[in-house]
Design an enzyme around this catalytic site. Structure first.
Site, short mmCIF file in Angstrom:
data_model
loop_
_atom_site.label_atom_id
_atom_site.label_comp_id
_atom_site.label_asym_id
_atom_site.label_seq_id
_atom_site.Cartn_x
_atom_site.Cartn_y
_atom_site.Cartn_z
N GLY A 68 51.11 -11.78 63.04
CA GLY A 68 51.08 -10.46 63.67
C GLY A 68 51.78 -10.46 65.02
O GLY A 68 52.52 -9.53 65.35
N THR A 69 51.57 -11.52 65.79
CA THR A 69 52.16 -11.58 67.13
C THR A 69 53.68 -11.53 67.05
O THR A 69 54.33 -10.77 67.77
CB THR A 69 51.69 -12.86 67.85
OG1 THR A 69 50.26 -12.82 67.93
CG2 THR A 69 52.28 -12.97 69.24
N SER A 203 49.28 -8.93 59.47
CA SER A 203 49.00 -10.37 59.56
C SER A 203 48.16 -10.79 58.36
O SER A 203 47.15 -10.15 58.07
CB SER A 203 48.26 -10.66 60.86
OG SER A 203 47.98 -12.04 60.94
N ALA A 204 48.57 -11.89 57.71
CA ALA A 204 47.89 -12.29 56.47
C ALA A 204 46.46 -12.74 56.69
O ALA A 204 45.56 -12.42 55.91
CB ALA A 204 48.69 -13.42 55.80
N HIS A 205 46.23 -13.46 57.78
CA HIS A 205 44.91 -14.12 57.90
C HIS A 205 43.77 -13.16 58.23
O HIS A 205 42.60 -13.54 58.14
CB HIS A 205 44.96 -15.29 58.90
CG HIS A 205 45.03 -14.90 60.35
ND1 HIS A 205 43.98 -15.12 61.21
CD2 HIS A 205 46.00 -14.34 61.10
CE1 HIS A 205 44.32 -14.73 62.43
NE2 HIS A 205 45.55 -14.25 62.38
N THR A 241 64.35 -20.57 56.82
CA THR A 241 63.83 -20.67 55.45
C THR A 241 62.42 -20.09 55.39
O THR A 241 61.58 -20.37 56.25
CB THR A 241 63.82 -22.16 55.00
OG1 THR A 241 65.17 -22.61 55.04
CG2 THR A 241 63.27 -22.32 53.60
N CYS A 327 39.26 -14.42 72.71
CA CYS A 327 38.95 -15.76 73.18
C CYS A 327 40.21 -16.60 73.02
O CYS A 327 40.75 -16.71 71.94
CB CYS A 327 37.84 -16.29 72.29
SG CYS A 327 37.15 -17.79 72.85
N1 PLP Z 1 47.08 -7.30 66.60
C1 PLP Z 1 45.74 -7.24 66.48
C2 PLP Z 1 45.06 -5.91 66.53
C3 PLP Z 1 45.02 -8.42 66.32
O1 PLP Z 1 43.69 -8.35 66.19
C4 PLP Z 1 45.70 -9.66 66.27
C5 PLP Z 1 44.95 -10.92 66.14
O2 PLP Z 1 43.82 -11.03 66.57
C6 PLP Z 1 47.10 -9.66 66.39
C7 PLP Z 1 47.75 -8.46 66.54
C8 PLP Z 1 47.89 -10.94 66.32
O3 PLP Z 1 47.97 -11.41 65.01
P1 PLP Z 1 48.25 -12.95 64.69
O4 PLP Z 1 46.98 -13.68 64.94
O5 PLP Z 1 48.63 -12.99 63.26
O6 PLP Z 1 49.37 -13.39 65.57
#
Ligand code: PLP
Length: 385
Positions: A68-69, A203-205, A241, A327
């Site tokens: 996600g980041t 984000s997958a996780h 890749t 955290c």
């Molecule tokens: N955006 C939100 C709202 C999130 O809660 C998070 C992760 O906690 C992220 C972005 C970042 O995602 P990632 O952990 O996959 O980098």
């Protein structure tokens, strides 16, 4: 142990594990033309379609990332650079006060780096909902082209944002919209998001896929310039890749989350939990309780108990939750979300987050309530002594 921290990361779904194992066993580089390469390519493209479906996007608009980041960073950096190339530069980043640090930090960094670009904060109400009047005014009064960033649902309190209304305001003033759907995807129905957001981060996780894989949806036509150059992967939008197994796991998790979205079951678990919490601690403050929230999230303050202490005490009772704030490196930072909602520092220090998920059971909810009861009783006895 009982895991009630799905907003931090959700345990890997069995479907995702199976898809990852199969991809690892098959091997192959999706760019290779031989049979192994073609199989890996088919895996990636299958996952692309599934992930696109989560938000109603065209598969072609999906750019797989490391999470996600990175998706958020790529949206901001890619949009700013792409708009410059098109001679339609972005001058303003309008960022809601409750965005994840991935949005806040990258927006601030971009504003510091790019001459003539400003980052502005859009406030939220006491319930944690973006203030649409403030956004409307900012869009009307400011000069130049804006990019608005508002999350679909907040990671700390689960409050769902009026993203459709945000999109209308953005559209009316010719602004672009980045909708961070990392917490919302797979938890609530957002199958039309891509019809009005220019950029979407996933984000997958957070939905039962593996960690370290995510996606940016960059709508065709929205300004975008690649930031990582090299091979021509991801249609020249993100070189390197592909993480084939990770992407396979993401696709399988997205498909499972979509097929078994159990909003009613999760909101019952959460509401029962909050009902018991209010009985045990009548003075408890539950954040965002008056707003629409994700069904799985409860964010509350146990007055007089430091959040870190409560998290550790609950851990000892076999229940894993998190302190209200994000955290990092084991350190609990002050929550900018609670601050934006006008919550005092003293109360913010006592805030916990319980987040249920796909494998949470009624027994988990009951165990969390029993453990909290114990901790509250202990704190009361200490205070009375
Ligand atoms: N955006 C939100 C709202 C999130 O809660 C998070 C992760 O906690 C992220 C972005 C970042 O995602 P990632 O952990 O996959 O980098």
């Amino acid at each position: 142990m009982i895991y009630l921290d799905h907003n931090a990361t959700s345990p890997l779904r069995p479907e995702a594990r199976a898809a990852m194992l199969a991809a690892w066993e098959a091997g192959g580089n999706p760019s290779s033309v031989h049979a192994a390469g073609r199989k890996a390519r088919a895996t990636v493209e299958g996952a692309r379609e599934t992930v696109a479906r989560l938000v109603g996007a065209a598969a072609d608009d999906v750019v797989f990332t490391s999470g996600g980041t990175e998706a958020i960073w790529l949206a901001l950096a890619g949009a700013i650079a792409g708009a410059l190339e098109n001679d339609a530069r972005i001058n303003r980043l309008l960022i809601s006060a409750i965005e994840h640090d991935a949005v806040r930090s990258n927006a601030a960094a971009a504003a510091a780096r790019v001459a003539g670009l400003r980052a502005e904060t859009i406030p939220v109400t006491g319930d944690g909902v973006v203030n649409l009047d403030a956004l409307r005014t900012a869009l009307r009064e400011g000069k130049g082209r804006a990019l608005v960033a508002v999350m679909v649902a907040n990671n700390e309190n689960g409050v769902i944002q009026p993203i459709g209304e945000v999109a209308i305001l953005a559209q009316e003033s010719g602004a672009l919209l980045l909708a961070d759907a990392v917490q919302a995807a797979g938890k609530i129905e957002i199958g039309d998001l891509a019809s009005y957001a220019d950029y979407i981060s996933l984000s997958a996780h957070k939905l039962g896929g593996p960690q370290g894989v995510g996606a940016l949806i960059a709508k065709s036509g929205a300004p975008f310039a690649a930031q990582v150059l090299g091979g021509g992967q991801e249609k020249r939008r993100r070189a390197g890749t592909e993480n084939v197994a990770g992407i396979a796991g993401f696709g399988a998790a997205a498909s499972a989350a979509d097929a078994h979205r159990d909003e009613a079951r999760l909101s019952k678990l959460r509401d029962d939990f909050e009902h018991a919490l209010r009985k045990a601690v009548p003075e408890v403050a539950i954040f965002g309780a008056n707003a629409r929230r994700l069904p799985n999230t409860s964010n509350f303050a146990l007055p007089g108990t430091a959040a870190e202490t409560a998290v550790m005490a609950l851990d000892l009772e076999g229940v894993m939750v998190s302190a209200g704030a994000a955290c990092a490196s084991g350190k609990v930072a002050r929550s900018h979300v609670l601050e934006a909602m006008g919550v005092s520092d003293e109360i913010a220090r006592a805030v916990l987050r319980v987040s249920f998920g796909w494998n949470s059971t009624d027994a988990d909810g009951a165990a969390a309530i029993a453990a909290l009861d114990k901790i509250v009783a202990r704190a009361r006895a200490r205070a009375a002594a």
